[in-house]
Enzyme design. Structure first.
Site, PDB file in Angstrom:
ATOM      1  N   ASP A  22       0.166   4.884  10.226  1.00  0.00           N
ATOM      2  CA  ASP A  22      -0.162   5.203   8.967  1.00  0.00           C
ATOM      3  C   ASP A  22      -1.457   6.317   8.953  1.00  0.00           C
ATOM      4  O   ASP A  22      -0.611   7.684   8.958  1.00  0.00           O
ATOM      5  CB  ASP A  22      -0.910   4.027   8.558  1.00  0.00           C
ATOM      6  CG  ASP A  22      -1.582   4.054   7.177  1.00  0.00           C
ATOM      7  OD1 ASP A  22      -1.216   4.775   6.277  1.00  0.00           O
ATOM      8  OD2 ASP A  22      -2.574   3.267   6.792  1.00  0.00           O
ATOM      9  N   ASP A  69       4.905  -0.594  15.548  1.00  0.00           N
ATOM     10  CA  ASP A  69       5.621  -0.789  14.363  1.00  0.00           C
ATOM     11  C   ASP A  69       5.492   0.356  13.306  1.00  0.00           C
ATOM     12  O   ASP A  69       6.544   0.921  12.627  1.00  0.00           O
ATOM     13  CB  ASP A  69       5.054  -2.120  13.973  1.00  0.00           C
ATOM     14  CG  ASP A  69       3.451  -2.212  13.525  1.00  0.00           C
ATOM     15  OD1 ASP A  69       2.900  -1.186  14.159  1.00  0.00           O
ATOM     16  OD2 ASP A  69       2.966  -3.313  13.445  1.00  0.00           O
TER      17      ASP A  69
HETATM   18  P1  5GP Z   1      -3.179   3.876  11.411  1.00  0.00           P
HETATM   19  O1  5GP Z   1      -4.289   3.666  12.644  1.00  0.00           O
HETATM   20  O2  5GP Z   1      -2.194   4.639  11.921  1.00  0.00           O
HETATM   21  O3  5GP Z   1      -3.894   4.063  10.151  1.00  0.00           O
HETATM   22  O4  5GP Z   1      -2.717   2.285  11.247  1.00  0.00           O
HETATM   23  C1  5GP Z   1      -1.701   1.589  12.015  1.00  0.00           C
HETATM   24  C2  5GP Z   1      -1.909   0.171  11.862  1.00  0.00           C
HETATM   25  O5  5GP Z   1      -2.153   0.048  10.351  1.00  0.00           O
HETATM   26  C3  5GP Z   1      -0.693  -0.354  12.231  1.00  0.00           C
HETATM   27  O6  5GP Z   1      -0.216  -0.549  13.511  1.00  0.00           O
HETATM   28  C4  5GP Z   1      -0.478  -1.637  11.207  1.00  0.00           C
HETATM   29  O7  5GP Z   1      -1.087  -2.731  12.032  1.00  0.00           O
HETATM   30  C5  5GP Z   1      -1.454  -1.387  10.022  1.00  0.00           C
HETATM   31  N1  5GP Z   1      -0.629  -0.687   9.036  1.00  0.00           N
HETATM   32  C6  5GP Z   1      -0.770   0.268   8.174  1.00  0.00           C
HETATM   33  N2  5GP Z   1      -0.057   0.570   7.210  1.00  0.00           N
HETATM   34  C7  5GP Z   1       0.453  -0.774   7.132  1.00  0.00           C
HETATM   35  C8  5GP Z   1       1.675  -1.217   6.039  1.00  0.00           C
HETATM   36  O8  5GP Z   1       2.047  -0.798   5.096  1.00  0.00           O
HETATM   37  N3  5GP Z   1       1.948  -2.681   6.347  1.00  0.00           N
HETATM   38  C9  5GP Z   1       1.435  -3.131   7.256  1.00  0.00           C
HETATM   39  N4  5GP Z   1       1.889  -4.593   7.714  1.00  0.00           N
HETATM   40  N5  5GP Z   1       0.518  -2.807   8.399  1.00  0.00           N
HETATM   41  C10 5GP Z   1       0.256  -1.500   7.936  1.00  0.00           C
END
Ligand code: 5GP
Length: 190
Positions: free
Chosen positions: A104, A101
């Site tokens: 981040d 989805d």
């Molecule tokens: P990363 O490991 O890239 O920091 O984070 C990925 C996960 O963080 C995503 O799969 C999601 O579950 C969550 N996440 C990061 N930013 C957002 C956001 O703005 N909204 C939502 N709903 N989930 C987020």
């Protein structure tokens, strides 16, 4: 554009629809004649993207799910990713596409790439609807990217805040005053 009933619209339903259709066309072309593609949806947030994408693909494919957790009890990533549910089928010698989805910091996708690469797929690529490029901590390659978004908490089209808003047909920005209406327990990064 604002929606009086919910979060402010960041990416409209129609724009998502067009982008997913474009993904499906591109992916169908790229994998044509390569056998059955394995789509790996990352739960929970990618379930709607996966459903829409899967139904638009014109090539043979199968659907698998994997679940990871990255945020613990905080809405800020610690970088520590935990596998919660693994794939049910082997992927060795298969063409695999991870469907996420949102990317981040990049830690989750980086973890998934290392995990699945070790299983000797024929190829391994990534598709993500949304990326927050300002927040990147790890360089991960996204082969099929939908939209870059600013550093805000986004919800809708599968993305939640404390399990709410997943079924919004658009992607919206959750402002602090809207968060305050709910118990401050963000989702666990699924
Ligand atoms: P990363 O490991 O890239 O920091 O984070 C990925 C996960 O963080 C995503 O799969 C999601 O579950 C969550 N996440 C990061 N930013 C957002 C956001 O703005 N909204 C939502 N709903 N989930 C987020």
């Amino acid at each position: 554009m604002n929606n009086n009933e919910g979060p402010e619209v960041l990416i409209a339903e129609e724009d998502i629809r067009k982008r997913v259709a474009a993904f499906a066309d591109q992916i169908s072309r790229d994998y044509a004649g390569k056998g059955k593609l394995v789509l790996v949806g990352v739960l929970k947030g990618a379930f709607i993207l996966l459903a829409d994408l899967s139904r638009r693909l014109t090539i043979p494919h199968r659907v698998e799910f994997i679940a990871v957790s990255s945020y613990g009890k905080s809405s800020v990533s610690t970088g520590a990713v935990r596998l919660i549910m693994d794939l049910r089928e082997d992927i060795d010698n298969k063409h695999v596409l991870i469907v996420e989805d949102i990317v981040d910091t990049g830690h989750t996708l980086h973890y998934l790439l290392s995990l699945l690469k070790a299983r000797s797929p024929a190829s391994l690529r990534t598709c993500a609807l949304v990326r927050k490029s300002e927040r990147a901590q790890i360089d991960v390659s996204i082969d099929y990217l939908g939209f870059d978004v600013p550093d805000v908490w986004v919800v809708g089209y599968g993305l939640d805040y404390a399990e709410q808003y997943r079924t919004l047909p658009y992607i919206g920005i959750l402002h602090p005053r809207e968060e305050a209406k709910h118990t401050p327990t963000p989702g666990d990064g699924c």
